[in-house]
Design an enzyme around this catalytic site. Structure first.
Site, short mmCIF file in Angstrom:
data_model
loop_
_atom_site.label_atom_id
_atom_site.label_comp_id
_atom_site.label_asym_id
_atom_site.label_seq_id
_atom_site.Cartn_x
_atom_site.Cartn_y
_atom_site.Cartn_z
N GLU A 77 8.35 1.04 -76.00
CA GLU A 77 7.50 0.59 -74.90
C GLU A 77 6.57 1.69 -74.43
O GLU A 77 6.77 2.87 -74.72
CB GLU A 77 8.38 0.13 -73.73
CG GLU A 77 9.21 -1.08 -74.06
CD GLU A 77 10.07 -1.54 -72.90
OE1 GLU A 77 10.61 -2.64 -73.01
OE2 GLU A 77 10.22 -0.81 -71.90
N GLU A 137 10.01 -4.95 -85.36
CA GLU A 137 9.59 -5.46 -86.67
C GLU A 137 8.37 -4.69 -87.18
O GLU A 137 8.29 -4.36 -88.37
CB GLU A 137 9.24 -6.95 -86.58
CG GLU A 137 10.36 -7.83 -86.09
CD GLU A 137 10.35 -8.06 -84.58
OE1 GLU A 137 10.67 -9.20 -84.17
OE2 GLU A 137 10.05 -7.13 -83.82
#
Length: 140
Positions: A45, A56
């Site tokens: 983040e 992913e």
């Protein structure tokens, strides 16, 4: 179902390394390329929300950097009591490096590593990942 126990362990470990100080929602991803090599990624983040990265995306970038270009199996794990589904951008990333034999596994871990549940998604064509939500509306 194919044995993906190695992917489970790697994805759980990747999630434990996730940088998620804002959402506290850690995600890990492990994929096996067609070469047999395994790559991992975790969510990272950023206070500027759109510039964070998904697990992913990290695993796919590691695969490409490692010289591979086809996903055989991909497992997405979240420390959650529900299965999570890849976002639209990650679905497109997965499709870009998949073929009709690629398998997508979604895993949660509501029993702290003692039991893991799976959903298997067979990618038959590029549209299949995008219609996944119709099959699992509870994931949205």
């Amino acid at each position: 179902m194919e044995d993906v126990s190695d992917l489970i362990k790697i994805a759980i470990n990747a999630a434990s390394n996730a940088y998620a100080p804002y959402s506290k929602f850690k995600v890990g991803c492990a994929l096996r390329a067609s070469s047999g090599k395994v790559y991992a990624g975790c969510n990272v983040e950023n206070v500027s929300y759109p510039v964070g990265t998904c697990a992913e995306a990290g695993a796919i970038a590691a695969m490409v950097c490692g010289g591979d270009s086809k996903i055989k199996d991909i497992l997405i794990y979240a420390d959650s009591d529900k299965l999570i589904s890849p976002c639209g951008a990650c679905r497109q990333r997965i499709v870009e490096f998949s073929d009709k034999d690629t398998k997508v596994y979604l895993s949660d871990d509501e029993f702290n590593g003692k039991q893991t549940q799976f959903e298997v998604l067979q990618v038959e064509n590029e549209k299949e990942l995008f219609i996944f939500y119709e099959m699992h509306e509870d994931l949205w």
